[in-house]
Motif scaffolding. Structure first.
Motif, PDB file in Angstrom:
ATOM      1  N   THR A 229      -1.030   4.496   3.257  1.00 51.54           N
ATOM      2  CA  THR A 229      -0.334   3.909   2.112  1.00 51.54           C
ATOM      3  C   THR A 229       0.505   2.709   2.539  1.00 51.54           C
ATOM      4  O   THR A 229       0.435   1.643   1.928  1.00 51.54           O
TER       5      THR A 229
ATOM      6  N   THR B 184      11.453   6.052  -8.114  1.00 54.01           N
ATOM      7  CA  THR B 184      10.125   6.501  -8.554  1.00 54.01           C
ATOM      8  C   THR B 184       9.059   5.414  -8.447  1.00 54.01           C
ATOM      9  O   THR B 184       7.878   5.697  -8.607  1.00 54.01           O
TER      10      THR B 184
ATOM     11  N   PRO C 202       6.568   4.071  -2.789  1.00 51.38           N
ATOM     12  CA  PRO C 202       5.851   5.216  -2.201  1.00 51.38           C
ATOM     13  C   PRO C 202       6.640   6.086  -1.235  1.00 51.38           C
ATOM     14  O   PRO C 202       6.304   7.246  -1.051  1.00 51.38           O
TER      15      PRO C 202
ATOM     16  N   TYR D 147       7.697   9.561  -2.420  1.00 49.32           N
ATOM     17  CA  TYR D 147       6.663  10.590  -2.474  1.00 49.32           C
ATOM     18  C   TYR D 147       6.274  11.072  -1.079  1.00 49.32           C
ATOM     19  O   TYR D 147       5.932  12.241  -0.901  1.00 49.32           O
TER      20      TYR D 147
ATOM     21  N   THR E 261       0.677  17.054  -5.176  1.00 51.73           N
ATOM     22  CA  THR E 261       1.101  16.118  -6.225  1.00 51.73           C
ATOM     23  C   THR E 261       1.603  14.827  -5.583  1.00 51.73           C
ATOM     24  O   THR E 261       1.213  13.728  -5.976  1.00 51.73           O
ATOM     25  N   ASN E 262       2.456  14.969  -4.580  1.00 58.41           N
ATOM     26  CA  ASN E 262       3.013  13.795  -3.908  1.00 58.41           C
ATOM     27  C   ASN E 262       1.963  13.042  -3.103  1.00 58.41           C
ATOM     28  O   ASN E 262       1.929  11.808  -3.109  1.00 58.41           O
ATOM     29  N   ASN E 263       1.082  13.769  -2.414  1.00 58.65           N
ATOM     30  CA  ASN E 263       0.004  13.098  -1.688  1.00 58.65           C
ATOM     31  C   ASN E 263      -0.948  12.386  -2.648  1.00 58.65           C
ATOM     32  O   ASN E 263      -1.472  11.323  -2.336  1.00 58.65           O
ATOM     33  N   GLY E 264      -1.171  12.981  -3.824  1.00 61.05           N
ATOM     34  CA  GLY E 264      -2.007  12.326  -4.834  1.00 61.05           C
ATOM     35  C   GLY E 264      -1.396  11.017  -5.307  1.00 61.05           C
ATOM     36  O   GLY E 264      -2.097  10.016  -5.489  1.00 61.05           O
ATOM     37  N   ILE E 265      -0.087  11.020  -5.496  1.00 64.68           N
ATOM     38  CA  ILE E 265       0.597   9.787  -5.901  1.00 64.68           C
ATOM     39  C   ILE E 265       0.491   8.747  -4.789  1.00 64.68           C
ATOM     40  O   ILE E 265       0.242   7.563  -5.050  1.00 64.68           O
ATOM     41  N   LEU E 266       0.648   9.184  -3.533  1.00 69.75           N
ATOM     42  CA  LEU E 266       0.495   8.256  -2.409  1.00 69.75           C
ATOM     43  C   LEU E 266      -0.917   7.669  -2.360  1.00 69.75           C
ATOM     44  O   LEU E 266      -1.087   6.469  -2.123  1.00 69.75           O
TER      45      LEU E 266
ATOM     46  N   GLY F 241      -2.834   7.277  -4.902  1.00 69.44           N
ATOM     47  CA  GLY F 241      -2.884   6.340  -6.022  1.00 69.44           C
ATOM     48  C   GLY F 241      -2.296   4.986  -5.644  1.00 69.44           C
ATOM     49  O   GLY F 241      -2.870   3.939  -5.952  1.00 69.44           O
ATOM     50  N   PHE F 242      -1.130   5.002  -4.971  1.00 64.68           N
ATOM     51  CA  PHE F 242      -0.544   3.759  -4.475  1.00 64.68           C
ATOM     52  C   PHE F 242      -1.521   3.039  -3.548  1.00 64.68           C
ATOM     53  O   PHE F 242      -1.723   1.825  -3.650  1.00 64.68           O
TER      54      PHE F 242
END
Length: 166
Positions: free
Chosen positions: A57, A106, A109, A112, A131-136, A138-139
């Motif tokens: 990321t 928020t 990255p 998260y 959830t947090n790894n998914g957001i990472l 996504g980034f």
């Protein structure tokens, strides 16, 4: 450095090298934290995976800024790093951060990655970690897509200029 045959080839050559660097730096970091510092981790495989995702990321973030802005992008990346260190609630609780800076919590990255690491290291909350790894991830996808778009635009400009000259 060879002349790229296309935007995707140019992009993938840059990303593949950085992908190897990201993997190596994540594994070295994990080895130092676990073996040299002796930190105990609740879920070692997910800790390692989180380190790799976090590494990718941040490499994608820096690559995006450096590709688009050159050396100025390095400066922007450092400013974002400082902002992330301040607002991620990893060093200070979010409530102690000035209100105008709390909005960045928020949007960046590191928030998260800190949450994912906390889960892998101590709580073991797999759903929260994913959830947090998914957001990472996504980034990472967004940063890579912007970088690819930039490479495609620059390649098209250079290629069309060479076609006109020929």
């Amino acid at each position: 450095a060879l002349k790229p045959t296309g935007a995707f080839a140019w992009f993938s050559s840059k990303v593949s090298i950085l992908g190897i660097v990201g993997l190596i730096q994540a594994l070295i970091s994990v080895a130092i934290v676990v073996f040299a510092l002796g930190m105990e981790v609740v879920n070692m495989p997910l800790f390692i995976l989180t380190a790799i995702i976090t590494s990718y990321t941040f490499i994608a973030l820096v690559q995006m800024f450096v590709s688009i802005f050159g050396d100025s992008g390095r400066f922007v990346a450092i400013l974002i790093l400082i902002l992330q260190l301040t607002t991620s609630a990893g060093t200070f609780p979010l409530e102690l951060i000035p209100k105008p800076l709390q909005i960045f919590n928020t949007l960046l990255p590191m928030t998260y990655s800190v949450s994912a690491f906390k889960s892998a290291i101590s709580t073991g909350d797999i759903a929260f970690l994913w959830t947090n790894n998914g957001i990472l991830l996504g980034f990472t996808v967004v940063f890579l897509a912007i970088t690819f778009g930039y490479f495609a635009l620059i390649f098209k400009k250079r290629h069309s200029r060479e076609a006109v000259e020929a």
